[in-house]
Enzyme design. Structure first.
Site, PDB file in Angstrom:
ATOM      1  N   GLY A 165     -10.081  16.074  -0.833  1.00  0.00           N
ATOM      2  CA  GLY A 165     -11.524  15.956  -1.716  1.00  0.00           C
ATOM      3  C   GLY A 165     -12.368  17.172  -1.486  1.00  0.00           C
ATOM      4  O   GLY A 165     -11.919  18.294  -0.728  1.00  0.00           O
ATOM      5  N   ASP A 190       0.452  20.724  -3.259  1.00  0.00           N
ATOM      6  CA  ASP A 190       0.345  20.721  -5.069  1.00  0.00           C
ATOM      7  C   ASP A 190      -1.207  20.503  -5.300  1.00  0.00           C
ATOM      8  O   ASP A 190      -1.639  21.304  -6.148  1.00  0.00           O
ATOM      9  CB  ASP A 190       1.059  19.659  -5.586  1.00  0.00           C
ATOM     10  CG  ASP A 190       1.001  18.087  -5.349  1.00  0.00           C
ATOM     11  OD1 ASP A 190       0.333  18.100  -4.128  1.00  0.00           O
ATOM     12  OD2 ASP A 190       1.228  17.225  -5.785  1.00  0.00           O
ATOM     13  N   THR A 192      -3.733  21.238  -3.395  1.00  0.00           N
ATOM     14  CA  THR A 192      -4.301  22.539  -2.801  1.00  0.00           C
ATOM     15  C   THR A 192      -4.200  23.620  -3.991  1.00  0.00           C
ATOM     16  O   THR A 192      -5.170  24.528  -3.956  1.00  0.00           O
ATOM     17  CB  THR A 192      -3.933  22.914  -1.351  1.00  0.00           C
ATOM     18  OG1 THR A 192      -4.194  21.829  -0.637  1.00  0.00           O
ATOM     19  CG2 THR A 192      -4.443  24.219  -0.811  1.00  0.00           C
ATOM     20  N   ASP A 220       6.603  16.333   2.000  1.00  0.00           N
ATOM     21  CA  ASP A 220       7.258  15.345   1.309  1.00  0.00           C
ATOM     22  C   ASP A 220       8.352  16.250   0.598  1.00  0.00           C
ATOM     23  O   ASP A 220       9.254  15.904  -0.107  1.00  0.00           O
ATOM     24  CB  ASP A 220       6.469  14.905   0.195  1.00  0.00           C
ATOM     25  CG  ASP A 220       5.730  13.821   0.900  1.00  0.00           C
ATOM     26  OD1 ASP A 220       5.667  13.462   1.925  1.00  0.00           O
ATOM     27  OD2 ASP A 220       4.621  13.061   0.082  1.00  0.00           O
ATOM     28  N   TYR A 387       3.485   8.822  10.252  1.00  0.00           N
ATOM     29  CA  TYR A 387       2.669   9.718  10.948  1.00  0.00           C
ATOM     30  C   TYR A 387       3.126  10.479  11.996  1.00  0.00           C
ATOM     31  O   TYR A 387       2.617  11.430  12.514  1.00  0.00           O
ATOM     32  CB  TYR A 387       1.350   9.207  11.336  1.00  0.00           C
ATOM     33  CG  TYR A 387       0.426   8.939   9.924  1.00  0.00           C
ATOM     34  CD1 TYR A 387      -0.308   9.903   9.149  1.00  0.00           C
ATOM     35  CD2 TYR A 387       0.440   7.603   9.477  1.00  0.00           C
ATOM     36  CE1 TYR A 387      -0.946   9.748   8.091  1.00  0.00           C
ATOM     37  CE2 TYR A 387      -0.500   7.316   8.345  1.00  0.00           C
ATOM     38  CZ  TYR A 387      -1.001   8.506   7.724  1.00  0.00           C
ATOM     39  OH  TYR A 387      -1.772   8.001   6.540  1.00  0.00           O
TER      40      TYR A 387
HETATM   41  N1  LIG Z   1      -6.708  19.486  -9.496  1.00  0.00           N
HETATM   42  C1  LIG Z   1      -7.526  19.802  -8.573  1.00  0.00           C
HETATM   43  N2  LIG Z   1      -8.361  20.820  -8.672  1.00  0.00           N
HETATM   44  C2  LIG Z   1      -9.050  21.479  -7.754  1.00  0.00           C
HETATM   45  N3  LIG Z   1      -8.836  20.875  -6.302  1.00  0.00           N
HETATM   46  C3  LIG Z   1      -7.933  19.920  -6.194  1.00  0.00           C
HETATM   47  C4  LIG Z   1      -7.302  19.301  -7.112  1.00  0.00           C
HETATM   48  N4  LIG Z   1      -6.283  18.453  -6.645  1.00  0.00           N
HETATM   49  C5  LIG Z   1      -6.560  18.402  -5.459  1.00  0.00           C
HETATM   50  N5  LIG Z   1      -7.446  19.358  -4.938  1.00  0.00           N
HETATM   51  C6  LIG Z   1      -8.158  19.686  -3.902  1.00  0.00           C
HETATM   52  O1  LIG Z   1      -7.267  20.242  -2.918  1.00  0.00           O
HETATM   53  C7  LIG Z   1      -7.071  19.764  -1.594  1.00  0.00           C
HETATM   54  C8  LIG Z   1      -5.954  19.273  -1.120  1.00  0.00           C
HETATM   55  O2  LIG Z   1      -5.326  18.090  -2.012  1.00  0.00           O
HETATM   56  P1  LIG Z   1      -4.403  17.067  -1.551  1.00  0.00           P
HETATM   57  O3  LIG Z   1      -4.025  16.263  -2.957  1.00  0.00           O
HETATM   58  O4  LIG Z   1      -5.255  16.278  -0.708  1.00  0.00           O
HETATM   59  O5  LIG Z   1      -3.422  17.691  -0.813  1.00  0.00           O
HETATM   60  P2  LIG Z   1      -2.094  18.510  -1.129  1.00  0.00           P
HETATM   61  O6  LIG Z   1      -2.796  19.821  -1.357  1.00  0.00           O
HETATM   62  O7  LIG Z   1      -1.243  18.589   0.405  1.00  0.00           O
HETATM   63  O8  LIG Z   1      -1.365  17.942  -2.073  1.00  0.00           O
HETATM   64  C9  LIG Z   1      -8.590  18.897  -1.623  1.00  0.00           C
HETATM   65  O9  LIG Z   1      -9.579  19.340  -0.941  1.00  0.00           O
HETATM   66  C10 LIG Z   1      -8.693  18.589  -3.006  1.00  0.00           C
HETATM   67  O10 LIG Z   1     -10.050  18.295  -3.286  1.00  0.00           O
HETATM   68  O1  LIG Z   2      -2.977  12.140   5.298  1.00  0.00           O
HETATM   69  P1  LIG Z   2      -3.276  10.933   4.521  1.00  0.00           P
HETATM   70  O2  LIG Z   2      -4.411  10.855   3.773  1.00  0.00           O
HETATM   71  O3  LIG Z   2      -3.069   9.728   5.504  1.00  0.00           O
HETATM   72  O4  LIG Z   2      -2.182  10.778   3.668  1.00  0.00           O
HETATM   73  C1  LIG Z   2      -0.860  10.417   3.853  1.00  0.00           C
HETATM   74  C2  LIG Z   2       0.149  11.189   2.751  1.00  0.00           C
HETATM   75  O5  LIG Z   2       0.158  12.548   2.802  1.00  0.00           O
HETATM   76  C3  LIG Z   2       1.546  12.903   2.832  1.00  0.00           C
HETATM   77  O6  LIG Z   2       1.923  13.540   4.162  1.00  0.00           O
HETATM   78  C4  LIG Z   2       1.700  14.153   1.978  1.00  0.00           C
HETATM   79  O7  LIG Z   2       0.443  14.856   2.043  1.00  0.00           O
HETATM   80  P2  LIG Z   2      -0.090  16.030   1.153  1.00  0.00           P
HETATM   81  O8  LIG Z   2      -0.344  15.432  -0.198  1.00  0.00           O
HETATM   82  O9  LIG Z   2      -1.118  16.784   1.798  1.00  0.00           O
HETATM   83  O10 LIG Z   2       1.087  16.843   0.894  1.00  0.00           O
HETATM   84  C5  LIG Z   2       2.271  11.725   2.328  1.00  0.00           C
HETATM   85  O11 LIG Z   2       3.513  11.753   2.774  1.00  0.00           O
HETATM   86  C6  LIG Z   2       1.558  10.663   2.874  1.00  0.00           C
HETATM   87  O12 LIG Z   2       1.514   9.727   1.642  1.00  0.00           O
HETATM   88 MG   LIG Z   3      -0.109  16.392  -2.475  1.00  0.00          MG
END
Ligand SMILES: Nc1ncnc2c1ncn2[C@@H]1O[C@H](COP(=O)(O)OP(=O)(O)O)[C@@H](O)[C@H]1O
Ligand SMILES: O=P(O)(O)OC[C@H]1O[C@](O)(COP(=O)(O)O)[C@@H](O)[C@@H]1O
Ligand SMILES: [Mg+2]
Length: 483
Positions: A165, A190, A192, A220, A387
């Site tokens: 977030g 993705d 990020t 993942d 974890y």
């Molecule tokens: N569509 C988006 N646009 C802008 N920022 C995003 C979007 N999706 C996620 N983020 C930001 O990227 C960061 C990481 O996203 P997250 O989904 O938690 O992990 P990951 O990058 O590992 O998939 C967070 O700070 C989130 O607010």
């Molecule tokens: O870190 P959190 O918020 O407990 O989330 C756990 C999730 O994070 C993951 O490790 C994937 O993380 P990302 O979305 O950051 O790549 C998943 O395998 C798992 O569901």
């Molecule tokens: Mg992700």
């Protein structure tokens, strides 16, 4: 500085169906920028390498299997040092941030970014942003030098901290501008990379000479285009320990069943590779392959059969598998995390309970089921085995991979490229435009050879096939009887 609203994908076409999906460059939107000789040409380690600098036209094909008449297809720009750079090293103020969930290798990437900047390019100003995207405007920064990062690759996690977030594009870009940052290295999955793409667009809109570079992180392995993500090998290796424990427990009890839940929110790569590597797994369940419990071809029937044959059984389940079944039986609110990712139900606990209930009802077989990691501790994260595979330091091969990703990222930024993710494609390091990384997700294709290899190694039912055959049969019967 001039600015242009035009940020369409840069596609370059060549002969015989050659397509280059290129990445943005400062020169696309800032005219008349000075260039400098790459300081690496005076570096004793690299100056002896023949053809050390990458040719300006080098690219890497996305698909390497070809036949005589196939077009040359999509290519990505080859990563690596260029003869000319767009920064005077003394003017570089770089920043590094880590976002999203943990993954083995984060510290290695941070370390190698810092070392590449200092030792290869003589950059002296590198900031670490604390606590993910929101750290740009809500937290302090730390100064990073080769000395401060020297042994961080031996530790799991990220020394910078991470978060979900809190992505406020304007605030982040304001902070980049206020701090005089001109290279931003963003390590994350993705979500990020989507955030990085927005930052790039805003920076381009403001006409700033700031390189925005993504480094793909995902335990993942769900990021598309790239061969695999860093930390994935380490995670699979670590998962072996959980599977071994489940196997030992299962073998030692009467009708022992070991259940191991592994990470994989939407993609079951860790479960699939850990199963293939272990050979102790009887059934692997992943999000991409729906399964069912009751009736012919279902999990219960298979479990009974395996226990009768072998006296024990190991089930590996990816956390995102069977979520629709769990939601049917547990009333739940659809919840999301701060980044908007779906929060999952504990499918490992659910399936363990279901199997126990089934055999209790059956009464003909007593089972001994162990859910690995489900120890009654007071913190929920300690009771969740998934974890365990995330918090470890990266293994040797992941460390080398992280090093090359980081060095490629720095070479790209110094050469004036921006709005790209540094990624491995067919074993070569490349620069991939953000939109190619964020437009979809990498998933296990259950009609591909790899999943077939898994099915043949476990000899588990292919639930989809069994179910569709059953449904077809039922339809045929209904048609025949006129019902
Ligand atoms: N569509 C988006 N646009 C802008 N920022 C995003 C979007 N999706 C996620 N983020 C930001 O990227 C960061 C990481 O996203 P997250 O989904 O938690 O992990 P990951 O990058 O590992 O998939 C967070 O700070 C989130 O607010
Ligand atoms: O870190 P959190 O918020 O407990 O989330 C756990 C999730 O994070 C993951 O490790 C994937 O993380 P990302 O979305 O950051 O790549 C998943 O395998 C798992 O569901
Ligand atoms: Mg992700």
């Amino acid at each position: 500085m001039g600015s242009s609203p035009n940020s369409k994908p840069k596609i370059v076409r060549g002969s015989a169906g050659y397509v280059l999906e290129d990445v943005p460059h400062f020169s696309d939107y800032i005219p008349d920028l000075p260039t400098y000789s790459n300081p690496l040409q005076d570096n004793p380690a690299y100056s002896v390498v023949k053809q050390y600098f990458v040719h300006v036209d080098d690219s890497v094909p996305q698909k390497i299997i070809a036949n005589k008449d196939s077009p040359r297809g999509v290519h990505f720009r080859r990563a690596g040092p260029r003869q000319k750079v767009y920064f005077d090293s003394d003017d570089v103020q770089a920043a590094i941030v880590t976002c999203g969930g943990l993954c083995p290798g984060l510290n290695t990437v941070i370390r190698e970014l810092v070392c590449a900047m200092f030792h290869m390019y003589g950059v002296k100003k590198v900031l670490g942003i604390n606590g993910g995207y929101k750290g740009f405007y809500a937290h302090n920064t730390i100064t990073l030098t080769p000395k401060t990062v020297n042994d961080i690759h031996k530790r799991g996690g990220t020394v910078l901290g991470s978060s979900r977030g809190g992505h406020d594009t304007n605030k982040i870009v304001d902070s980049i501008q206020d701090r005089g940052i001109n290279q931003v290295y963003i390590i994350g999955g993705d979500g990020t990379q989507r955030g990085a793409s927005r930052i790039f667009e805003e920076i381009r809109k403001r006409g700033l000479k700031v390189a925005v570079v993504g480094i793909p992180k995902t335990i993942d392995n769900d990021i598309q285009v790239i061969d695999k993500s860093f930390g994935f090998d380490t995670a699979v290796e670590e998962a072996q320990r959980a599977i071994n424990a489940a196997h030992v427990e299962a073998e030692s009890g009467e009708n022992g069943i070991g259940v191991v839940k592994l990470m994989g929110r939407y993609s079951g790569f860790i479960a699939m590779y850990a199963t293939l590597a272990s050979r102790d797994v009887d059934c692997c369940l992943i999000p991409e392959s729906p399964f069912y419990l009751e009736g012919p071809g279902g999990l219960f029937e298979f479990t009974e059969k395996r226990l009768k044959e072998n006296g024990h059984m190991v089930i590996v389940i990816a956390e995102g598998a069977g979520q629709e079944l769990v939601s049917e039986s547990i009333h739940s609110m659809q919840k999301q995390d701060a980044s908007g990712n779906k929060l999952l139900q504990d499918v490992g606990l659910w399936i363990s309970q279901k199997i126990k209930e089934h055999f209790a009802k059956l009464k003909t077989m007593t089972i001994n089921l162990k859910y690995i990691g489900c120890i009654a501790l007071s913190f929920s994260y300690l009771t969740d085995p998934t974890y365990m595979i995330r918090a470890v330091p990266s293994n040797a091969s992941d460390n080398v991979y992280c090093t090359l990703l980081a060095q490629s990222a720095v070479h790209g930024a110094m050469a004036g490229y921006t709005g790209f993710t540094s990624g491995l494609v067919n074993g070569r390091h490349t620069y991939i435009p953000f939109h190619r990384i964020t437009e979809g997700q990498n998933k296990v294709i259950i009609t591909d050879r790899m999943w077939a290899r898994l099915l043949s190694s476990t000899n588990q039912p292919s639930f989809t096939i069994a179910k569709s055959v059953l449904e077809e049969k039922k339809e045929e019967e209904e048609e025949a009887t006129g019902n």
